[in-house]
Design a protein around this motif. Structure first.
Motif, PDB file in Angstrom:
ATOM      1  N   MET A  66     -48.635 140.825  12.352  1.00  0.00           N
ATOM      2  CA  MET A  66     -49.847 141.330  11.789  1.00  0.00           C
ATOM      3  C   MET A  66     -51.071 140.738  12.697  1.00  0.00           C
ATOM      4  SD  MET A  66     -49.387 140.977   7.684  1.00  0.00           S
ATOM      5  CE  MET A  66     -47.970 142.161   6.671  1.00  0.00           C
ATOM      6  N   LEU A  67     -51.048 139.624  12.978  1.00  0.00           N
ATOM      7  CA  LEU A  67     -52.218 139.236  13.677  1.00  0.00           C
ATOM      8  C   LEU A  67     -52.186 140.043  15.034  1.00  0.00           C
ATOM      9  CD1 LEU A  67     -51.754 135.251  13.204  1.00  0.00           C
ATOM     10  CD2 LEU A  67     -53.873 136.755  12.389  1.00  0.00           C
ATOM     11  N   SER A  73     -58.371 140.976   8.387  1.00  0.00           N
ATOM     12  CA  SER A  73     -58.927 139.720   8.444  1.00  0.00           C
ATOM     13  C   SER A  73     -57.895 138.762   8.360  1.00  0.00           C
ATOM     14  CB  SER A  73     -60.086 139.301   7.318  1.00  0.00           C
ATOM     15  OG  SER A  73     -59.230 139.382   6.131  1.00  0.00           O
ATOM     16  N   ILE A  74     -57.829 137.526   8.771  1.00  0.00           N
ATOM     17  CA  ILE A  74     -56.949 136.626   8.778  1.00  0.00           C
ATOM     18  C   ILE A  74     -56.570 136.259   7.121  1.00  0.00           C
ATOM     19  CG2 ILE A  74     -56.438 134.155   9.306  1.00  0.00           C
ATOM     20  CD1 ILE A  74     -57.949 134.762  11.935  1.00  0.00           C
ATOM     21  N   THR A  75     -57.497 136.058   6.482  1.00  0.00           N
ATOM     22  CA  THR A  75     -57.379 135.869   5.111  1.00  0.00           C
ATOM     23  C   THR A  75     -56.654 136.927   4.390  1.00  0.00           C
ATOM     24  OG1 THR A  75     -59.491 134.486   4.872  1.00  0.00           O
ATOM     25  CG2 THR A  75     -58.593 135.555   2.673  1.00  0.00           C
ATOM     26  N   ASP A  76     -56.646 138.129   4.716  1.00  0.00           N
ATOM     27  CA  ASP A  76     -55.974 139.364   4.323  1.00  0.00           C
ATOM     28  C   ASP A  76     -54.496 139.094   4.516  1.00  0.00           C
ATOM     29  OD1 ASP A  76     -55.701 141.681   2.714  1.00  0.00           O
ATOM     30  OD2 ASP A  76     -55.611 142.678   4.532  1.00  0.00           O
ATOM     31  N   ASN A  86     -55.508 130.418   1.886  1.00  0.00           N
ATOM     32  CA  ASN A  86     -55.881 130.374   3.201  1.00  0.00           C
ATOM     33  C   ASN A  86     -55.757 129.075   4.073  1.00  0.00           C
ATOM     34  OD1 ASN A  86     -56.324 132.280   5.380  1.00  0.00           O
ATOM     35  ND2 ASN A  86     -58.407 131.511   5.649  1.00  0.00           N
ATOM     36  N   SER A  87     -56.236 127.966   3.374  1.00  0.00           N
ATOM     37  CA  SER A  87     -56.251 126.801   3.936  1.00  0.00           C
ATOM     38  C   SER A  87     -54.849 126.254   4.353  1.00  0.00           C
ATOM     39  CB  SER A  87     -57.061 125.651   3.234  1.00  0.00           C
ATOM     40  OG  SER A  87     -56.432 125.601   1.870  1.00  0.00           O
TER      41      SER A  87
END
Length: 111
Positions: A66-67, A73-76, A86-87
């Motif tokens: 996906m990246l 967004s990375i969070t999504d 996310n952390s």
């Protein structure tokens, strides 16, 4: 044995189909119709890792795709891959790949 292999395959299929959901060890064991300890034994025997480690590795693999291919967004992406925090996602991503999800995206972007 053949029955154990089929049990393993059912548990792997469950993970592949539900990685984006909140999954517990009990859920994985239930998919194989075995108890938690037997589930762990089978994963160790065939894959040499725990079921939860396998789940997280699979989630990370999907997130890498996906990246590279999406501009979400990375969070999504973390949430869509089943990571609640996310952390935690960033922590195990860095531990596994040696870089942040953002740095990975910058090096592998295909969109």
């Amino acid at each position: 044995d053949d029955q154990e292999l089929k049990t393993q395959q059912r548990m792997l299929l469950f993970i592949h189909q539900h990685y984006m959901d909140k999954i517990t060890l009990d859920d994985i064991a239930d998919a194989g119709n075995v108890c938690r300890s037997r589930c762990c034994q089978i994963f160790r025997q065939y894959l040499d890792i725990s079921p939860i480690t396998f789940l997280n590795q699979y989630r990370l693999e999907i997130s890498c795709q996906m990246l590279a291919w999406e501009d979400a967004s990375i969070t999504d992406i973390a949430l869509r891959c089943g990571f609640i925090h996310n952390s935690y996602y960033a922590q195990i991503f860095r531990k596994t790949y040696g870089c942040s999800p953002k740095a990975y995206r910058q090096r592998h972007i295909k969109i």
